[in-house]
Scaffold this motif. Sequence first.
Motif, PDB file in Angstrom:
ATOM      1  N   ASN A  10      -5.888  -8.907  18.229  1.00 41.52           N
ATOM      2  CA  ASN A  10      -4.986  -7.768  18.125  1.00 41.52           C
ATOM      3  C   ASN A  10      -4.246  -7.616  19.446  1.00 41.52           C
ATOM      4  O   ASN A  10      -4.531  -8.294  20.419  1.00 41.52           O
ATOM      5  N   TRP A  11      -3.285  -6.725  19.514  1.00 41.36           N
ATOM      6  CA  TRP A  11      -2.409  -6.640  20.681  1.00 41.36           C
ATOM      7  C   TRP A  11      -3.163  -6.220  21.940  1.00 41.36           C
ATOM      8  O   TRP A  11      -2.847  -6.678  23.027  1.00 41.36           O
ATOM      9  N   LYS A  12      -4.178  -5.363  21.804  1.00 41.92           N
ATOM     10  CA  LYS A  12      -4.941  -4.949  22.989  1.00 41.92           C
ATOM     11  C   LYS A  12      -5.733  -6.125  23.551  1.00 41.92           C
ATOM     12  O   LYS A  12      -5.788  -6.321  24.763  1.00 41.92           O
ATOM     13  N   GLN A  15      -3.410  -8.401  25.422  1.00 40.96           N
ATOM     14  CA  GLN A  15      -3.069  -7.838  26.727  1.00 40.96           C
ATOM     15  C   GLN A  15      -4.196  -8.086  27.723  1.00 40.96           C
ATOM     16  O   GLN A  15      -3.959  -8.527  28.846  1.00 40.96           O
ATOM     17  N   ILE A  49      -4.658   5.385  21.781  1.00 39.02           N
ATOM     18  CA  ILE A  49      -3.531   4.458  21.833  1.00 39.02           C
ATOM     19  C   ILE A  49      -3.765   3.366  20.797  1.00 39.02           C
ATOM     20  O   ILE A  49      -4.667   2.550  20.920  1.00 39.02           O
ATOM     21  N   LYS A  50      -2.944   3.381  19.759  1.00 33.21           N
ATOM     22  CA  LYS A  50      -3.120   2.453  18.640  1.00 33.21           C
ATOM     23  C   LYS A  50      -2.057   1.367  18.564  1.00 33.21           C
ATOM     24  O   LYS A  50      -2.273   0.342  17.939  1.00 33.21           O
ATOM     25  N   THR A  51      -0.891   1.622  19.178  1.00 35.80           N
ATOM     26  CA  THR A  51       0.215   0.670  19.074  1.00 35.80           C
ATOM     27  C   THR A  51       0.787   0.360  20.454  1.00 35.80           C
ATOM     28  O   THR A  51       0.542   1.078  21.422  1.00 35.80           O
ATOM     29  N   LYS A  52       1.554  -0.716  20.509  1.00 41.02           N
ATOM     30  CA  LYS A  52       2.184  -1.117  21.763  1.00 41.02           C
ATOM     31  C   LYS A  52       3.187  -0.074  22.271  1.00 41.02           C
ATOM     32  O   LYS A  52       3.216   0.210  23.467  1.00 41.02           O
ATOM     33  N   PRO A  53       4.017   0.527  21.393  1.00 38.94           N
ATOM     34  CA  PRO A  53       4.924   1.574  21.886  1.00 38.94           C
ATOM     35  C   PRO A  53       4.174   2.771  22.489  1.00 38.94           C
ATOM     36  O   PRO A  53       4.625   3.348  23.477  1.00 38.94           O
ATOM     37  N   GLN A  54       3.022   3.114  21.919  1.00 35.99           N
ATOM     38  CA  GLN A  54       2.220   4.187  22.497  1.00 35.99           C
ATOM     39  C   GLN A  54       1.716   3.784  23.883  1.00 35.99           C
ATOM     40  O   GLN A  54       1.662   4.604  24.795  1.00 35.99           O
ATOM     41  N   LYS A  56       3.211   1.722  25.958  1.00 36.79           N
ATOM     42  CA  LYS A  56       4.343   1.759  26.878  1.00 36.79           C
ATOM     43  C   LYS A  56       4.675   3.196  27.282  1.00 36.79           C
ATOM     44  O   LYS A  56       4.996   3.463  28.435  1.00 36.79           O
TER      45      LYS A  56
END
Length: 65
Positions: A10-12, A15, A49-54, A56
């Motif tokens: 997943n994105w986290k 990262q 924080i669930k999404t990349k925009p959150q 950012k």
Amino acid sequence: MANVKMKDMNWKDRQLAAIRKLSDRKGWNYSDSNPYFDRVFNVLVKDHIKTKPQMKQELKKHGYK
């Protein structure tokens, strides 16, 4: 991470893997002297924080671009 492909994370996790890889390459330890310390411990580990925009948006609150 045990041989997990980046596209399967997943994105986290992506990262964190990128920060870990960069830190190892640069020889930075995992303390507050690492330039990404605040990003990891103040932003990425928060449960709300669930999404990349959150992420950012939260980074901007803490003074990151």
